[in-house]
Design a protein around this motif. Structure first.
Motif, mmCIF file in Angstrom:
data_model
loop_
_atom_site.group_PDB
_atom_site.id
_atom_site.type_symbol
_atom_site.label_atom_id
_atom_site.label_comp_id
_atom_site.label_asym_id
_atom_site.label_seq_id
_atom_site.Cartn_x
_atom_site.Cartn_y
_atom_site.Cartn_z
ATOM 1 N N VAL A 70 -3.299 -40.352 -5.642
ATOM 2 C CA VAL A 70 -4.114 -40.989 -6.904
ATOM 3 C C VAL A 70 -5.275 -40.000 -7.028
ATOM 4 C CG1 VAL A 70 -5.944 -42.747 -6.770
ATOM 5 C CG2 VAL A 70 -3.791 -43.306 -5.735
ATOM 6 N N LEU A 71 -5.871 -39.093 -6.512
ATOM 7 C CA LEU A 71 -6.887 -38.504 -6.809
ATOM 8 C C LEU A 71 -6.503 -37.401 -7.743
ATOM 9 C CD1 LEU A 71 -9.759 -37.814 -6.899
ATOM 10 C CD2 LEU A 71 -9.642 -36.397 -4.873
ATOM 11 N N TYR A 72 -5.242 -36.658 -7.653
ATOM 12 C CA TYR A 72 -4.772 -35.910 -8.612
ATOM 13 C C TYR A 72 -4.479 -36.568 -9.953
ATOM 14 C CZ TYR A 72 -1.309 -32.847 -10.994
ATOM 15 O OH TYR A 72 -0.728 -32.053 -12.051
ATOM 16 N N TYR A 73 -4.281 -37.646 -10.164
ATOM 17 C CA TYR A 73 -4.074 -38.477 -11.486
ATOM 18 C C TYR A 73 -5.440 -38.541 -11.802
ATOM 19 C CZ TYR A 73 1.049 -37.569 -11.337
ATOM 20 O OH TYR A 73 2.268 -37.002 -11.219
ATOM 21 N N LEU A 74 -6.410 -38.779 -10.889
ATOM 22 C CA LEU A 74 -7.630 -39.512 -11.502
ATOM 23 C C LEU A 74 -8.303 -38.023 -12.162
ATOM 24 C CD1 LEU A 74 -9.060 -41.820 -8.832
ATOM 25 C CD2 LEU A 74 -8.334 -42.347 -11.343
ATOM 26 N N LEU A 75 -8.064 -36.881 -11.353
ATOM 27 C CA LEU A 75 -8.790 -35.671 -11.810
ATOM 28 C C LEU A 75 -8.043 -35.184 -12.899
ATOM 29 C CD1 LEU A 75 -9.368 -34.075 -8.502
ATOM 30 C CD2 LEU A 75 -11.123 -35.186 -10.192
ATOM 31 N N ARG A 76 -6.924 -35.467 -13.414
ATOM 32 C CA ARG A 76 -6.140 -34.966 -14.549
ATOM 33 C C ARG A 76 -6.634 -35.059 -16.001
ATOM 34 N NH1 ARG A 76 0.545 -35.675 -15.243
ATOM 35 N NH2 ARG A 76 0.834 -34.172 -16.525
ATOM 36 N N PRO A 77 -7.068 -36.153 -16.312
ATOM 37 C CA PRO A 77 -7.429 -36.328 -17.531
ATOM 38 C C PRO A 77 -8.865 -35.411 -17.937
ATOM 39 C CG PRO A 77 -7.390 -38.509 -16.668
ATOM 40 C CD PRO A 77 -7.153 -37.338 -15.550
ATOM 41 N N GLY A 79 -9.169 -32.302 -16.593
ATOM 42 C CA GLY A 79 -8.657 -31.058 -16.332
ATOM 43 C C GLY A 79 -8.994 -30.260 -15.188
ATOM 44 N N MET A 80 -9.380 -31.395 -14.193
ATOM 45 C CA MET A 80 -10.014 -30.613 -12.958
ATOM 46 C C MET A 80 -8.667 -30.967 -11.717
ATOM 47 S SD MET A 80 -13.717 -32.521 -13.177
ATOM 48 C CE MET A 80 -14.285 -31.839 -11.513
ATOM 49 N N GLU A 81 -7.702 -31.163 -11.888
ATOM 50 C CA GLU A 81 -6.766 -31.721 -10.994
ATOM 51 C C GLU A 81 -6.254 -30.338 -10.211
ATOM 52 O OE1 GLU A 81 -4.309 -30.623 -14.626
ATOM 53 O OE2 GLU A 81 -5.971 -31.245 -14.164
ATOM 54 N N LYS A 82 -6.449 -29.120 -10.688
ATOM 55 C CA LYS A 82 -6.086 -27.899 -9.899
ATOM 56 C C LYS A 82 -7.158 -27.067 -9.301
ATOM 57 C CE LYS A 82 -1.412 -27.394 -11.804
ATOM 58 N NZ LYS A 82 -0.579 -26.525 -11.988
ATOM 59 N N GLN A 83 -8.421 -27.639 -9.206
ATOM 60 C CA GLN A 83 -9.522 -26.986 -8.887
ATOM 61 C C GLN A 83 -9.866 -27.917 -7.358
ATOM 62 O OE1 GLN A 83 -13.069 -27.688 -11.252
ATOM 63 N NE2 GLN A 83 -11.791 -27.168 -13.157
ATOM 64 N N ILE A 84 -10.034 -26.804 -6.450
ATOM 65 C CA ILE A 84 -10.314 -27.296 -5.074
ATOM 66 C C ILE A 84 -11.745 -27.866 -4.852
ATOM 67 C CG2 ILE A 84 -10.604 -26.347 -2.680
ATOM 68 C CD1 ILE A 84 -8.621 -24.150 -3.394
ATOM 69 N N LEU A 85 -12.752 -27.598 -5.445
ATOM 70 C CA LEU A 85 -13.936 -28.142 -5.244
ATOM 71 C C LEU A 85 -13.895 -30.076 -5.324
ATOM 72 C CD1 LEU A 85 -17.029 -27.702 -4.279
ATOM 73 C CD2 LEU A 85 -17.474 -27.416 -6.738
ATOM 74 N N PRO A 86 -13.321 -30.541 -6.305
ATOM 75 C CA PRO A 86 -13.460 -31.795 -6.730
ATOM 76 C C PRO A 86 -12.846 -32.444 -5.507
ATOM 77 C CG PRO A 86 -12.840 -30.836 -8.431
ATOM 78 C CD PRO A 86 -12.630 -29.853 -7.573
ATOM 79 N N TYR A 87 -11.597 -32.061 -4.877
ATOM 80 C CA TYR A 87 -11.067 -32.524 -3.764
ATOM 81 C C TYR A 87 -11.884 -32.531 -2.333
ATOM 82 C CZ TYR A 87 -6.968 -32.514 -6.644
ATOM 83 O OH TYR A 87 -6.098 -32.625 -7.851
ATOM 84 N N VAL A 88 -12.567 -31.330 -2.150
ATOM 85 C CA VAL A 88 -13.463 -31.352 -1.313
ATOM 86 C C VAL A 88 -14.906 -32.152 -1.399
ATOM 87 C CG1 VAL A 88 -15.137 -29.941 0.151
ATOM 88 C CG2 VAL A 88 -12.797 -28.916 -0.670
ATOM 89 N N ALA A 89 -15.263 -32.257 -2.682
ATOM 90 C CA ALA A 89 -16.474 -33.466 -2.699
ATOM 91 C C ALA A 89 -16.092 -34.680 -2.465
ATOM 92 C CB ALA A 89 -16.985 -32.838 -4.184
ATOM 93 N N VAL A 90 -14.886 -35.064 -3.146
ATOM 94 C CA VAL A 90 -14.450 -36.505 -3.023
ATOM 95 C C VAL A 90 -14.131 -36.888 -1.716
ATOM 96 C CG1 VAL A 90 -12.821 -38.212 -3.945
ATOM 97 C CG2 VAL A 90 -13.920 -36.674 -5.421
#
Length: 139
Positions: A70-77, A79-90
């Motif tokens: 789910v988070l991958y597809y939420l970040l995709r629009p 352009g953040m789906e391949k950045q590590i920091l958003p996953y760590v933060a969320v």
């Protein structure tokens, strides 16, 4: 569909890492935060399913897999789906907030256990780092 399978595998692997990290924290510090990974006694209907250890493991695994997909597809629009920091933060923020569910349970850790909250949140930061790192490498 191939991508969803990889994302599910990433969530599964990161979930195993989270289990390992939280278990090491429990061994080293004595913190009961590990117990919360498998706790579902605050969820009506599900809380009566048995065996408890298997339902807890399934609950943890499904949550990890679903959250990675789910988070991958939420970040995709964005352009953040391949950045590590958003996953760590969320996952850090989300995990920190989810700790409050311990107030609905008789099991440890206690809602007011600040040290357990820190370990729990740190464990989820590691989970996010693994998810983001594996997505960056495999997707």
């Amino acid at each position: 569909m191939k991508k969803v399978g990889k994302l599910a595998l990433i969530g599964f692997i990161a979930g195993l890492v989270l289990i390992a990290v939280m278990k090491v924290i429990q061994w080293v510090t004595g913190s009961p935060a590990y117990v919360l990974l498998f706790n579902f006694d605050y969820i009506p209907v599900v809380n009566s399913w048995e065996p408890v250890w298997l339902v807890g493991l399934a609950f943890h695994t499904l949550t990890c897999v679903a959250s990675a997909v789910v988070l991958y597809y939420l970040l995709r629009p964005f352009g953040m789906e391949k950045q590590i920091l958003p996953y760590v933060a969320v996952y850090s923020i989300g995990g920190g907030l989810l700790f409050s569910l311990t107030a609905l349970s008789e099991q440890p850790p206690d809602f007011s256990d600040g040290e357990a909250w820190i370990w729990w949140t740190l464990g989820h930061a590691v989970f996010g780092w693994v998810v983001g790192g594996l997505i960056r490498r495999w997707i």
